[in-house]
Design an enzyme around this catalytic site. Structure first.
Site, mmCIF file in Angstrom:
data_model
loop_
_atom_site.group_PDB
_atom_site.id
_atom_site.type_symbol
_atom_site.label_atom_id
_atom_site.label_comp_id
_atom_site.label_asym_id
_atom_site.label_seq_id
_atom_site.Cartn_x
_atom_site.Cartn_y
_atom_site.Cartn_z
ATOM 1 C CE1 TYR A 120 -3.149 -1.896 -4.882
ATOM 2 C CE2 TYR A 120 -5.075 -2.837 -5.958
ATOM 3 C CZ TYR A 120 -3.799 -2.325 -6.020
ATOM 4 O OH TYR A 120 -3.158 -2.229 -7.240
ATOM 5 C CG HIS A 133 4.018 -4.149 -3.503
ATOM 6 N ND1 HIS A 133 3.678 -2.918 -2.992
ATOM 7 C CD2 HIS A 133 3.588 -4.136 -4.793
ATOM 8 C CE1 HIS A 133 3.069 -2.198 -3.919
ATOM 9 N NE2 HIS A 133 3.000 -2.917 -5.022
ATOM 10 C CG ASP A 152 -0.182 -0.686 -2.450
ATOM 11 O OD1 ASP A 152 0.286 0.454 -2.255
ATOM 12 O OD2 ASP A 152 -0.101 -1.272 -3.539
#
Length: 572
Positions: free
Chosen positions: A141, A304, A182
């Protein structure tokens, strides 16, 4: 073998239960980001899921922030697992190793890069073309570059560097590598809803890093003409990136394929978003083993959407999960813990100030309700019992007369006006006392009894209470016509007085509380606008404005929000 990556924006996204959500994704390895759970909030139902083994990384500086987790099916149990990218958080056997060169990083900087819980690494055995190989899955992330915090921009770029060095070191160590999660940067203009808004789109440092990290398709040779072995891959990668964007590998020209949308503007309704969630794989693995990849915008619950990819190779599960597996945590295995475990310094402010809603979403509803609404304090003999609400009164029992002086005033104007003559003053009037004692009229006695006290809530009682004190005197004369006239006059006075009170009250509150200004209609859709407030620091901080109420979208989309904008004037 199937992989899924999804920024879930909080573990509470799994409202239907962790296992149901994982089963619905139907993957062997499921990597989630932004769990927003720290170890002290991680409950057993979230950490230990039937049919899966899980691996978590937590933020060590802030509660309810960042965090990643990897769930593997039992038939995809990894052979090694570790938390972080730098190796500083690894204090057990069964780590993946191969950390790369960190000579230009200070130990403090490396510690900070791993302290936010942004990476979990799992290593698996796979069978490719009758040959056992290793694949390392890096669940990340990546940080967001907050424009108001320049130091975070540098932090993001340094995180990218550590990530790339670790991935390339693992690749050089003989393992295939998959980086997914991500990344917080849209790579090319095709991955952005409106790249023309950014004049320096290609000059963005994050995009420049992606250009060097990924293998350029324009330079890529025909895989049929090149044997994808380890030596040729390493030779080619000295001139270009070593990894391939799997989605673009299968969908090189697909437009409007976004994975993240703004929830504040409702941009998901118009598909006005960006593609910042990726699955990267080393070039050899991508060309030889991947058979498909796509996004899942139909899956909701977060800002998302998930991204999946499939490989034709088979996973070889390990006989035992590595030590990082959550099922081995002392709090979940009932193991006697050392006293030092309870003496670790914890930031009490962050834990106490956090609202109860931050409890993990996998908790039972009864437990969450108990935390939100604790049971009332039981009655203790010798102490005053707390007043119960009216709704708690037993059915079938009439409430006794209460003293009005103990009730809070319902009207603020009552503090600024002279009090009306109390009804009980009728009882102490000398003329009234003598008159009522010499005339024993039934009606008079009934009325005089009601004057001193409120009595039961009958119609006569309500009338007498609302009337001025003269009503009590005239109502005891025993003359029916005067009594009727007096009652009519009293009712008119009461109605008039209530209207005056209401009018004065409304004028007073309107002078204090203006309320929201009336919403104008936008010029394009002729629909009521929505009121917004500027929250960004600057000269307009706190100012209000109106914009079109439709969701944000591209200017060419007639269903999207128009460019109507109007400041709210002061005093309105």
């Amino acid at each position: 073998m199937k992989l899924v990556t999804w920024n879930i924006n909080g573990i509470r996204t799994f409202k239907g239960g962790i296992k149901n959500a994982l089963d619905s994704l139907d993957a062997d390895i499921i990597c989630v980001q932004e769990t927003k759970v720290t170890r002290d909030l991680l409950d057993e139902r979230t950490a230990i899921v039937d049919g899966y083994n899980s691996y978590f990384s937590y933020s060590r500086g802030r509660s309810g922030y960042s965090g990643v987790a990897t769930y593997c099916r039992d038939d995809a149990t990894p052979s090694a697992a570790e938390e972080g990218l730098t190796g500083l958080l690894t204090n057990h056997e069964g780590a993946a190793g191969c950390y790369g060169d960190h000579t230009d990083f200070s130990s403090e900087e490396l510690q900070l890069l791993d302290n936010e819980g942004r990476a979990v690494i799992t290593q698996h055995k796979i069978m490719c073309q009758d040959k056992e190989q290793t694949v390392t899955v890096i669940n990340v992330y990546c940080p967001r570059a907050d424009p108001d915090k320049p130091e975070r921009k540098q932090f993001k770029l340094r995180f990218y560097e550590v990530l790339q060095r670790r991935a390339e070191a693992l690749l050089q160590g003989g393992s295939h590598v998959i980086v997914l999660g991500d990344v917080n940067t849209s790579h090319r203009p095709i991955d952005h809803c409106d790249p023309c808004d950014d004049d320096d789109f290609a000059e963005n440092p994050g995009r420049k890093w992606l250009n060097g990290f990924l293998y350029s398709s324009s330079e890529e040779e025909d895989p049929d003409e090149e044997e994808c072995d380890k030596e040729s891959e390493m030779r080619d990668c000295t001139q270009t990136g070593k990894f391939i964007d799997i989605f673009r590998y299968f969908h090189p020209t697909r437009k409007n394929a976004f994975t993240c949308w703004s929830t504040l503007t409702g941009a998901r309704q118009t598909n006005y978003g960006t593609r910042i969630d990726y699955i990267f794989a080393d070039r050899c693995l991508a060309q030889e083993q991947f058979v498909g990849a796509d996004i899942m915008p139909e899956v909701e619950g977060s800002d998302h959407c998930p991204v999946w990819a499939k490989l034709k190779c088979l996973l070889l599960p390990s006989t035992k999960p590595p030590p990082l597996c959550t099922r081995y945590l002392p709090e979940f295995i009932g193991k006697q813990q050392k006293l030092s475990r309870f003496l670790i310094k914890v930031d009490q402010k962050s834990s106490q100030s956090e609202p109860k809603q931050t409890l993990p979403g996998s908790q039972e509803e009864e437990e969450r309700r108990e935390n939100m609404n604790p049971s009332p304090v039981p009655y203790i003999s010798g102490k005053k019992r707390p007043a119960a609400p009216e709704s708690a009164a037993p059915k079938g029992k009439k409430s006794k007369t209460t003293n009005n002086s103990l009730k809070p005033q319902g009207n603020l104007l009552s503090f600024f006006k002279p009090k009306l003559t109390a009804v009980k003053q009728c009882e102490s009037t000398p003329a009234l006392d003598g008159f009522t004692s010499s005339h024993r009229d039934p009606k008079a006695s009934t009325t005089s009894e009601l004057c001193p006290d409120t009595g039961s809530p009958t119609e006569d009682t309500e009338l007498v209470v609302k009337a001025p004190s003269q009503l009590c005197i005239s109502s005891t004369t025993g003359e029916p016509d005067k009594t009727v006239k007096t009652k009519q006059l009293a009712s008119q006075l009461a109605v008039g007085q209530s209207d005056v009170k209401k009018g004065a009250s409304s004028v007073f509150w309107k002078s204090v509380l203006h309320g929201p200004p009336p919403a104008p209609c936008c010029k394009v859709h002729r629909e009521p606008c929505v009121l917004r407030t500027v929250k960004k620091e600057g000269p307009n901080m706190g100012k209000q404005f109106f914009v079109c109420g439709r969701p944000q979208g591209h200017v060419s989309n007639p269903e999207a929000r128009c460019n109507f904008f109007m400041w709210v004037e002061k005093g309105k």
